[in-house]
Scaffold this active site. Structure first.
Site, PDB file in Angstrom:
ATOM      1  N   GLY A 236      11.346  41.340  68.222  1.00  0.00           N
ATOM      2  CA  GLY A 236      11.669  41.431  69.643  1.00  0.00           C
ATOM      3  C   GLY A 236      10.770  40.618  70.549  1.00  0.00           C
ATOM      4  O   GLY A 236      10.817  40.766  71.774  1.00  0.00           O
ATOM      5  N   GLU A 278       8.830  41.693  62.270  1.00  0.00           N
ATOM      6  CA  GLU A 278      10.155  41.111  61.995  1.00  0.00           C
ATOM      7  C   GLU A 278      10.630  40.204  63.126  1.00  0.00           C
ATOM      8  O   GLU A 278      11.619  40.516  63.787  1.00  0.00           O
ATOM      9  CB  GLU A 278      11.184  42.231  61.867  1.00  0.00           C
ATOM     10  CG  GLU A 278      10.823  43.300  60.888  1.00  0.00           C
ATOM     11  CD  GLU A 278      11.702  44.525  61.019  1.00  0.00           C
ATOM     12  OE1 GLU A 278      11.837  45.223  60.020  1.00  0.00           O
ATOM     13  OE2 GLU A 278      12.249  44.782  62.117  1.00  0.00           O
ATOM     14  N   PRO A 279       9.947  39.106  63.369  1.00  0.00           N
ATOM     15  CA  PRO A 279      10.424  38.219  64.433  1.00  0.00           C
ATOM     16  C   PRO A 279      11.692  37.477  64.014  1.00  0.00           C
ATOM     17  O   PRO A 279      11.823  37.090  62.848  1.00  0.00           O
ATOM     18  CB  PRO A 279       9.259  37.238  64.610  1.00  0.00           C
ATOM     19  CG  PRO A 279       8.560  37.225  63.294  1.00  0.00           C
ATOM     20  CD  PRO A 279       8.769  38.585  62.669  1.00  0.00           C
ATOM     21  N   GLY A 280      12.610  37.312  64.914  1.00  0.00           N
ATOM     22  CA  GLY A 280      13.804  36.512  64.646  1.00  0.00           C
ATOM     23  C   GLY A 280      13.846  35.394  65.679  1.00  0.00           C
ATOM     24  O   GLY A 280      13.504  34.232  65.403  1.00  0.00           O
ATOM     25  N   ARG A 318      25.864  34.396  74.687  1.00  0.00           N
ATOM     26  CA  ARG A 318      24.852  35.205  75.377  1.00  0.00           C
ATOM     27  C   ARG A 318      25.013  35.231  76.895  1.00  0.00           C
ATOM     28  O   ARG A 318      24.650  36.198  77.544  1.00  0.00           O
ATOM     29  CB  ARG A 318      23.442  34.762  74.979  1.00  0.00           C
ATOM     30  CG  ARG A 318      23.172  34.934  73.483  1.00  0.00           C
ATOM     31  CD  ARG A 318      21.715  34.764  73.105  1.00  0.00           C
ATOM     32  NE  ARG A 318      20.886  35.886  73.491  1.00  0.00           N
ATOM     33  CZ  ARG A 318      20.132  35.956  74.549  1.00  0.00           C
ATOM     34  NH1 ARG A 318      20.049  34.918  75.365  1.00  0.00           N
ATOM     35  NH2 ARG A 318      19.441  37.033  74.836  1.00  0.00           N
ATOM     36  N   TYR A 322      25.381  38.919  78.089  1.00  0.00           N
ATOM     37  CA  TYR A 322      24.207  39.510  78.757  1.00  0.00           C
ATOM     38  C   TYR A 322      23.903  38.880  80.114  1.00  0.00           C
ATOM     39  O   TYR A 322      22.892  39.207  80.726  1.00  0.00           O
ATOM     40  CB  TYR A 322      22.938  39.313  77.915  1.00  0.00           C
ATOM     41  CG  TYR A 322      23.055  39.617  76.445  1.00  0.00           C
ATOM     42  CD1 TYR A 322      23.314  40.901  75.995  1.00  0.00           C
ATOM     43  CD2 TYR A 322      22.863  38.615  75.501  1.00  0.00           C
ATOM     44  CE1 TYR A 322      23.399  41.173  74.641  1.00  0.00           C
ATOM     45  CE2 TYR A 322      22.943  38.887  74.140  1.00  0.00           C
ATOM     46  CZ  TYR A 322      23.212  40.164  73.724  1.00  0.00           C
ATOM     47  OH  TYR A 322      23.289  40.432  72.381  1.00  0.00           O
ATOM     48  N   CYS A 348      39.790  30.576  76.688  1.00  0.00           N
ATOM     49  CA  CYS A 348      40.667  31.140  77.716  1.00  0.00           C
ATOM     50  C   CYS A 348      40.134  32.438  78.291  1.00  0.00           C
ATOM     51  O   CYS A 348      40.741  33.502  78.112  1.00  0.00           O
ATOM     52  CB  CYS A 348      42.062  31.308  77.144  1.00  0.00           C
ATOM     53  SG  CYS A 348      42.708  29.733  76.640  1.00  0.00           S
ATOM     54  N   GLU A 349      38.989  32.352  78.925  1.00  0.00           N
ATOM     55  CA  GLU A 349      38.366  33.502  79.579  1.00  0.00           C
ATOM     56  C   GLU A 349      37.626  32.977  80.798  1.00  0.00           C
ATOM     57  O   GLU A 349      36.887  31.989  80.673  1.00  0.00           O
ATOM     58  CB  GLU A 349      37.280  34.114  78.675  1.00  0.00           C
ATOM     59  CG  GLU A 349      37.731  34.657  77.370  1.00  0.00           C
ATOM     60  CD  GLU A 349      38.089  36.130  77.423  1.00  0.00           C
ATOM     61  OE1 GLU A 349      37.754  36.798  78.424  1.00  0.00           O
ATOM     62  OE2 GLU A 349      38.718  36.593  76.469  1.00  0.00           O
TER      63      GLU A 349
HETATM   64  N1  LLP Z   1      14.115  43.925  63.675  1.00  0.00           N
HETATM   65  C1  LLP Z   1      15.142  44.723  63.985  1.00  0.00           C
HETATM   66  C2  LLP Z   1      15.250  46.035  63.351  1.00  0.00           C
HETATM   67  C3  LLP Z   1      16.096  44.300  64.914  1.00  0.00           C
HETATM   68  O1  LLP Z   1      17.096  45.112  65.222  1.00  0.00           O
HETATM   69  C4  LLP Z   1      15.979  43.017  65.503  1.00  0.00           C
HETATM   70  C5  LLP Z   1      16.976  42.562  66.455  1.00  0.00           C
HETATM   71  C6  LLP Z   1      14.900  42.217  65.135  1.00  0.00           C
HETATM   72  C7  LLP Z   1      13.983  42.696  64.215  1.00  0.00           C
HETATM   73  C8  LLP Z   1      14.709  40.834  65.666  1.00  0.00           C
HETATM   74  O2  LLP Z   1      14.572  40.772  67.050  1.00  0.00           O
HETATM   75  P1  LLP Z   1      14.179  39.373  67.746  1.00  0.00           P
HETATM   76  O3  LLP Z   1      12.772  39.052  67.319  1.00  0.00           O
HETATM   77  O4  LLP Z   1      15.106  38.355  67.242  1.00  0.00           O
HETATM   78  O5  LLP Z   1      14.335  39.610  69.197  1.00  0.00           O
HETATM   79  N2  LLP Z   1      22.097  39.503  69.962  1.00  0.00           N
HETATM   80  C9  LLP Z   1      20.951  39.796  70.799  1.00  0.00           C
HETATM   81  C10 LLP Z   1      19.811  40.330  70.050  1.00  0.00           C
HETATM   82  C11 LLP Z   1      20.109  41.557  69.248  1.00  0.00           C
HETATM   83  C12 LLP Z   1      18.922  41.850  68.432  1.00  0.00           C
HETATM   84  C13 LLP Z   1      19.117  42.969  67.536  1.00  0.00           C
HETATM   85  N3  LLP Z   1      18.000  43.253  66.717  1.00  0.00           N
HETATM   86  C14 LLP Z   1      20.575  38.589  71.636  1.00  0.00           C
HETATM   87  O6  LLP Z   1      21.283  37.599  71.596  1.00  0.00           O
HETATM   88  O7  LLP Z   1      19.599  38.629  72.375  1.00  0.00           O
END
Ligand code: LLP
Length: 420
Positions: A236, A278-280, A318, A322, A348-349
């Protein structure tokens, strides 16, 4: 991403974007591969403190592909998956099963069977019913973390808050369900309780919620006399979409978080747990951008100007979902007047918007190129085939050159499962 104007044209690592568009077409996702590696290394440096064992588990959902998995492996990263599809991709990319962590608030029986037979190393249990389900399917010992809900509110879009009391994720600490689940895990045949997991929400920029959650969880562990080997604090960590955004201060934050953890463990006479994060988004978002070609430019005199691009909410959800904001740049820099414009997609939105009310050159016309910055996370992965749009191609640019890592979907793929 190092993206800069050279002779009035945007370049990434020395590649003029008009040439990239000519070769690979548009819409196109472009990643700076070296930057993704740098981002992985930054987390390693921030967490490499003596006494502390740690691991970094990349959240696949932000973006996944075979070539990305290979890169992650080279950078000593582990991976989180939440579905059979994410697991399949991680395995296909060569991630060892023991370095894959299986998450998700509703894992199906088939997914659990698949993950267990593949040898997935760690399950994050998200519900009481899952304890019995995994235990029932497992034929051998399975390491599990329990996802708890620490009840910490965070400042982000409500759709991406997850650690608050009223949530579909995790088990509540305050109402006793987390404790009950731990007891059940300990009484199960095959599950080995390793520790706790929480994820507070996404696009967070403040350190304090992480400190609050840790304090709350460790106090609870002390009160209930539960020992853990692993503490997973989720992901997150926020990134910069536009100039207005702050980034999560990775180095400063983990210095503070780890010091806090050491102090709390000392205070409560607990062993220091292995830390997982857990960075994404923060690994891939800013390393990626989308390249589009413009089409119709519609001027509504005295009202607004709409500049349409050749993609839209099928590859950029996004903003519609959001209200997220982005920086959009014309590939060719023009001297002269700029006009406030809305960048819209071709779906088409009316809500198919990329960016509202931004300054673009007055003379922008069909065939020009635009770049949307910081689209490396949750764009390709949330892409759809709405309006039978084809998913774009993806390229990696590094100091070694450009390589296509995902091909553009072909028209035939759109009907490949149709019964004729
Ligand atoms: N760990 C868990 C359990 C999670 O649910 C998530 C994201 C992450 C790690 C990674 O979070 P990050 O570091 O990427 O922020 N679609 C949305 C984000 C949904 C994220 C859900 N979980 C967006 O576009 O912002």
């Amino acid at each position: 991403m190092m993206i800069e104007y050279v002779d009035n044209e945007l370049q990434i690592k020395g590649h003029p974007l008009s040439e990239v568009a000519d070769k690979y077409g548009t819409p196109l996702f472009i990643y700076d591969e070296d930057e993704i590696r740098e981002n992985c290394r930054r987390y390693h440096h921030a967490l490499q403190k003596d006494e502390i064992g740690y691991s970094i588990s990349y959240a696949s959902k932000a973006f996944t592909s075979i070539q990305l998995v290979r890169l992650l492996r080279e950078e000593n990263m582990k991976m989180d998956v939440v579905s059979a599809g994410e697991l399949y991709t991680a395995l296909a990319g060569g991630m060892p099963a023991e370095d894959i962590h299986f998450h998700g608030n509703n894992k199906t029986r088939e997914e659990i069977e698949y993950a267990l037979s593949a040898g997935v190393g760690l399950f994050v249990v998200d519900a009481l019913d899952e304890v019995a389900l995994i235990d029932d399917i497992a034929q051998h010992p399975v390491q599990v973390l329990l996802r708890v809900n620490p009840g910490v509110d965070v400042d982000t879009h409500s759709y991406i808050q997850t650690g608050q009391a009223d949530s579909k994720f995790g088990l509540s600490i305050s109402n006793g369900s987390a404790l009950e689940a731990i007891k059940e895990i300990k009484h199960s045949r095959n599950l080995e309780f390793k520790g706790l997991h929480y994820h507070l929400g996404s696009q967070l920029t403040e350190i304090q919620p992480f400190i609050d959650a840790m304090e709350m969880v460790l106090r609870w562990l002390k009160e209930t006399d539960i020992q853990i080997e692993v503490l997973n604090m989720g992901g997150g960590y926020g990134i910069k979409y536009t100039e207005k955004d702050d980034r999560f201060p990775i180095e400063e934050a983990f210095e503070e978080i780890i010091n806090k953890l050491k102090n709390l463990c000392r205070q409560y006479s607990m062993a220091l747990p292995h830390i997982m994060i857990e960075p994404g988004r923060s690994i891939v978002a800013e390393a990626g951008a989308t390249l589009y070609e413009t089409g119709v430019v519609k001027e509504i005199p005295g009202v607004s100007r709409y500049v349409s691009i050749d993609g839209g909410m099928s590859d950029h959800l996004r903003t519609a979902l959001y209200g997220a904001e982005y920086t959009v740049l014309p590939v060719k820099k023009e001297e002269g007047k700029e006009i406030r414009s809305h960048i819209v997609g071709k779906l088409c939105e009316s809500g198919d918007v990329i960016s509202k009310d931004i300054a673009l050159p007055e003379n922008i016309t069909r065939g020009d190129l635009l770049v949307v910055k910081s689209t490396g996370a949750y764009h390709y992965s949330m892409a759809s085939n709405y309006n039978q749009m084809r998913k774009p191609a993806v390229v990696f640019i590094s100091d070694e050159g450009i390589r296509e890592i995902i091909k553009r979907q072909a028209l035939a793929q759109l009907i490949e499962n149709d019964v004729t």
